[in-house]
Design a protein around this motif. Structure first.
Motif, PDB file in Angstrom:
ATOM      1  N   THR A 134      21.737 -45.861   3.831  1.00 57.36           N
ATOM      2  CA  THR A 134      22.834 -44.924   4.062  1.00 57.36           C
ATOM      3  C   THR A 134      23.601 -45.221   5.396  1.00 57.36           C
ATOM      4  OG1 THR A 134      21.477 -43.035   3.375  1.00 57.36           O
ATOM      5  CG2 THR A 134      23.476 -42.175   4.582  1.00 57.36           C
ATOM      6  N   SER A 181      27.134 -40.033   4.625  1.00 57.40           N
ATOM      7  CA  SER A 181      26.154 -38.823   4.917  1.00 57.40           C
ATOM      8  C   SER A 181      26.837 -37.697   5.644  1.00 57.40           C
ATOM      9  CB  SER A 181      24.958 -39.355   5.731  1.00 57.40           C
ATOM     10  OG  SER A 181      24.306 -38.231   6.288  1.00 57.40           O
ATOM     11  N   SER A 212      18.824 -46.152   7.277  1.00 61.85           N
ATOM     12  CA  SER A 212      19.869 -45.065   7.236  1.00 61.85           C
ATOM     13  C   SER A 212      20.525 -45.514   8.703  1.00 61.85           C
ATOM     14  CB  SER A 212      19.472 -43.499   7.714  1.00 61.85           C
ATOM     15  OG  SER A 212      20.232 -42.824   8.077  1.00 61.85           O
TER      16      SER A 212
END
Lengths: 559, 325, 132
Positions: A195, A239, A164
């Motif tokens: 992400t 996100s 992420s």
């Protein structure tokens, strides 16, 4: 869930209890306060009974895990299958130092990486830019070029871990570098998972790492989503973050409402681009905060799942259930940590992590107890990771799904928060949508007012904060804080100089020219971004091309 | 520290400028000898007023317009006015946020001002602060008014050219404009013109301009321009329009007329303020005011005769004496 | 006309955490001060030019990204270079206590850490601000 007769009996019983039993007790011992409220300021009643959830329709409002409206969770078996991903946000100094910390965390049982970039990288400046002075490698790792990225992921197999990356306005550039590294490792794009935050709207409202005017930055966001849809199918392209909204002082319901409002704006932008909602819907992910009031937080997560599912289904006509799932990462509340008596923060983080688990998160970062003082030390990071391991392995929260469902209080609170969210969404729609609401400062002002109210409550003593306005004590200054070497900036600047001298000038220039051309038309910029990073263009250089075309942005600040 | 403020200002000391402005805001008497000395150096700057509703984008427009003007090699002074709280007297002055990069341009001087209870979109000292910037040598001075809505007409007295900023979708349809607001504009700017409804606003304004003889005056039909300030669009055209208005004012002698009227009003206002201050202080300090108010309250006396009596005592106007005797 | 305390509230560097800076701006205004809020991404030069042009009595700096040891002394240094020695400089944010002494030696008048009651900050300013 109760028939009318049963409710009548309960009502009569409650009245009797209220008048006879409670009345007598109150006469002798008054309660601590006249009005009890959650940390968000929501009133809390003395007792919740079936009367408070009389309107609840089990099948319609709660349903089953993995099924619409997903109130009880997005997966059929939740943590009985596997725990949430334990993903500690980390990064500082140079790529080499951060790489060492990542490998340490993976060796300690962490299951995913979460990269913190330093502020120059997030704001799109190279390490040798005047605005980067003092900031290089401070709150995250300094990444200028693909060379740094190679070092950052050295010996970390990109087909095995998911990563992420907290990166927004320049998200495409860092993703481009990540993909180029994966390619070098021989990992094909369809095996790469992770992400990028890529949520530029909340940068404008609350987080401050914006670069370009709203329209241009939304275009880059949408380009990334569209590119990944076709080329990196396992990547979570955005996100959508409430975390920072909450950190800025919002209530729990505002956090969820404004995040969903941002989500609606992104979905709208993609739909307008001509993308099918069920193509990109399943790749949207969310990111929320968790404060210490466990029950309110759980209600927030449950309400959020229900609202998002309805919006995707009813408003955007999604057919694929995966498009309707509010899948989210949680980080425990940074602003809840105190510099006073810092070890108390371990307990706060424990409760917050428990709330995230009971609330059905997909991944979790637990904060370190020393974060109100400095960047986390290795010891504090380890305690933080152990905290969520204890929640997972010992607390029992992971053994049955949505264990607080049916709790009168939690269900009533879930309904209340849902109603608040819907109310905000209606207001924002009436204004002309999220972008207009942001431009008019509506969202910012609502958050500011909550922050102000909270501060006043603390200062008046109306709300107790342990170590701040009650149970305070003298303490010696904390020792052993983490210090980032101030020389990182110079080292990085030196590396940049070398990179610029040694790279293939013609190839570099051609790649940037191509990027400029793509950016000036409505062509998707991602392929030319990837080429540019491979040609060793830096984050700052690519961002400058866009600054040149789109201009720089400073939002109005609402105080 | 003693300092020859007038000389420092004329020699280009921003610090002396800053302090003089504070004195003017505070009505500190130290300001006036300095103003007397620098006054003859005023009258060279061109003064622009930027006004419009809250959320019209005035600060961003001021920022981008200033950059445009700087590219012509001209220096700029900016006076950005924000409201004071009527309850606490404090103020948050946030206009500089959009102009951060201008802070370090030596050719730009920005001063934020709070209204301090003054109505009409500017503060009491704004006119004087503009004069200081003028004497300081700024070529163009931009006054950005408070975004108080639709009745900021005070700017018209201060500026040579007034730009009224409108935006689509803020509910400030032309129909809802109060009488007298449309008339203050020498140039209409429809900002955020990439938004839906921009063309409609332009059409409405054009129609009003055409019909209204107070707006479309002899020698000048106010242009209606579109800008997207946040994306730096339309600023060059705006500057051309300002320049055009200025050329017209100069050619027709209207600039001279306008400034003559301004000086007349200002002089009268200054005399009014000073007289009022002196009279009020005397009445308050002697305790006479309290007694008078009590008398009026008890209906022993009426405020009309008191007004005549006091003004008559202070200013020996034959007419007054005649009437009261 | 009563004199007003004029205070610049500035966010030096690239740090985006402005909850505290905005909250304090509001509290200062409520205490009757005129607050110039600069917004984010201020260089020391921008902050000092702003203080100069605004004739500020106080400069308040807020930093949560660990760059206070670079930015705060730099602001003081530039203020002095412009002759603004009598401007009160106060700072806040995530600042380890061990850094307080060094910052104060560098000319920062006071540091307010997390959890400081805002009334304490307002009182400090009112008590220590210059006459002009």
């Amino acid at each position: 869930m109760f028939d009318e007769k049963a409710l009548e009996t309960i009502k009569a019983g409650k009245e009797k209890w209220s008048n006879d039993v409670v009345g007598k007790t109150l006469a002798k011992n008054p309660e601590r306060k006249e009005v009890f409220t959650t940390i968000s300021g929501t009133p809390v009643e003395r007792l919740y009974t079936p009367l408070d959830v009389a309107g609840l329709d089990y099948g319609k409002d709660l349903g089953y895990p993995g099924l619409y409206p997903f109130t009880r969770g997005v997966q059929p078996t939740m943590y009985r299958g596997r725990f949430w991903t334990m993903r500690q946000y980390a990064g500082f100094g140079s790529a080499k130092e951060s790489n060492a910390r990542y490998r340490y965390l993976l060796s300690q049982g962490q299951t995913g990486l979460s990269v913190a970039f330093d502020l120059p990288t997030q704001a799109g400046y190279d390490s040798d830019h005047p605005l980067s002075m003092g900031e290089v490698g401070k709150v995250g790792v300094a990444i200028d070029s693909i060379e740094d990225m190679k070092v950052l992921f050295d010996q970390i197999p990109l087909d095995k871990v998911t990563t992420s990356m907290t990166i927004n306005a320049p998200a495409g550039i860092l993703l481009g570098m990540y993909l180029a590294i994966a390619e070098e490792q021989g990992v094909s794009f369809d095996k790469v998972g992770g992400t990028v935050q890529n949520d530029v709207l909340k940068e404008i409202t609350v987080r401050g790492q914006y670069i370009y005017p709203p329209k241009a930055t939304m275009r880059l966001t949408t380009d990334l989503i569209e590119y990944c849809l076709k080329n990196v199918p396992k990547w979570n392209t955005i996100s959508i973050s409430g975390y920072h909204i909450r950190e800025s002082g919002s209530t729990a319901a505002q956090e969820m409402a404004f995040t969903i409002a941002d989500g609606i704006a992104y979905v709208q932008a993609c739909v307008e681009r001509g993308l099918d909602v069920d193509s990109f819907g399943p790749r949207l992910s969310f990111f929320f905060n968790a404060f210490t009031n466990v029950l309110e937080e759980v209600a927030k997560f449950r309400a959020g799942r229900r609202v998002w599912a309805k919006i995707m289904k009813e408003r955007f006509g999604a057919k694929n259930p995966r498009s309707m799932m509010l899948r989210f990462h949680v980080q425990t509340g940074g602003v809840t940590l105190t510099a006073q008596q810092p070890l108390n923060n371990v307990v706060r983080v424990g409760l917050q992590a428990y709330a995230a688990a009971l609330g059905g998160c997909q991944s979790l970062h637990t904060n370190s107890y020393d974060e109100a003082l400095c960047l986390p030390t290795q010891q504090a990071v380890t305690v933080a990771l152990r905290t969520q391991q204890i929640v997972a392995e010992e607390s029992g929260a992971a053994d049955t799904i949505d264990p607080l469902a049916g709790c009168y209080y939690v269900e009533a609170m879930t309904e209340k928060i849902e109603a608040e969210i819907m109310d905000y969404l209606q207001k924002i729609d009436a204004m002309g949508g999220t972008l207009v609401a942001i431009e008019q400062g509506y969202i910012q002002k609502e958050i500011q007012n909550s922050a102000y109210r909270f501060q006043k409550e603390i200062e008046s003593g109306e709300r107790v904060y342990v170590g701040i306005n009650k149970y305070t004590m003298e303490e010696p200054p904390p020792q052993g804080l983490l210090k980032v070497d101030m020389s990182v900036g110079e080292v990085e600047a030196g590396k940049l100089k070398k990179l610029r001298a040694e790279r293939d000038e013609a190839k570099w220039k051609a790649a940037l020219d191509k990027l400029r051309q793509a950016s000036q038309t409505d062509e998707n910029v991602m392929p030319s971004v990837i080429e540019a990073v491979k040609a060793k263009a830096t984050v700052g250089e690519i961002c400058d091309v866009w600054r040149d075309i789109f201009g720089q942005f400073r939002p109005k600040e609402y105080v | 520290m003693t300092m020859d403020y007038a000389r420092e200002i004329l020699q280009g000391s921003p610090r002396a400028v800053a302090r003089l402005m504070s004195w003017l805001e505070d009505e500190d008497e130290r300001a006036y000898p300095v103003m007397e000395e620098i006054y003859r150096h005023t009258g060279k700057a061109y003064i622009l007023g930027i006004t419009g509703s809250p959320g019209a984008g005035k600060s961003t427009l001021t920022d981008k317009l200033t950059r445009t003007i700087r590219r012509k090699g001209l220096s700029v002074g900016i006076v950005a006015v924000d409201p004071s709280s009527p309850f606490t007297g404090g103020a948050v002055l946030g206009d500089r946020v959009r102009m951060s990069e201008l802070s370090i341009d030596p050719g730009v001087y920005i001063r934020s001002m709070a209204t301090r209870g003054f109505l009409g979109g500017i503060s009491k000292a704004t006119a004087d602060v503009v004069k200081v910037l003028d004497a300081f040598g700024k070529d163009v001075i931009i006054i950005e008014t408070v975004g108080v809505g639709q009745d900021e007409v005070d700017i018209i007295g201060l500026a040579d050219t007034t730009c009224l900023i409108l935006v689509p979708g803020l509910g400030d349809g032309i129909q809802s404009m109060k009488a007298g607001v449309m008339e203050i504009a020498d140039i209409f700017v429809v900002n955020k013109a990439d938004r839906a409804g921009a063309d409609q606003v332009v059409a409405e304004v054009c129609a009003r301009v055409d019909q209204d003889s107070h707006i479309k005056v002899k020698d000048w039909t106010p242009p209606v321009l579109k800008t997207v300030a946040v994306e730096d669009q339309g600023l060059e055209e705006l500057w051309q329009a300002i320049d055009g208005h200025r050329a017209m004012l100069e050619k027709t002698g209207k600039l001279h007329e306008k400034r003559r009227e301004r000086i007349c009003n200002e002089t009268l206002r200054m005399i009014h303020n000073e007289l009022f201050r002196v009279v009020r202080e005397q009445l308050q300090d002697s305790g006479q005011l309290d007694n008078l108010v009590t008398d009026i309250l008890d209906h022993k006396r009426d405020p009309y005769s008191i007004m005549r009596e006091i003004t008559g005592k202070w200013i020996s106007l034959p007419q007054h004496q005649k009437e009261t005797s | 006309m009563a004199k007003k305390i004029k205070i610049i509230v500035a966010k030096p560097g690239l740090d985006g955490h402005d909850r505290g800076a905005k909250l304090l701006s509001r509290i200062f205004a409520e205490a009757g001060m005129e607050v110039v809020y600069t917004g984010l991404r201020q260089t020391p030069e921008m902050i000092v030019e702003t203080a100069l042009q605004e004739d500020a009595d106080v400069v308040g700096l807020s930093s949560l990204s660990g760059v206070h040891n670079y930015f705060f002394p730099k602001v003081v240094e530039l203020l002095r270079a412009k002759g603004l020695d009598d401007v009160l400089v106060v700072g806040g944010g995530i600042i380890p206590r061990e850094d307080y002494e060094g910052l104060q030696k560098a000319g920062v008048n006071a540091i307010f850490g997390p959890g400081t009651p805002t009334t304490e900050i307002v009182e400090y300013i009112q008590k220590n601000v210059r006459e002009r």
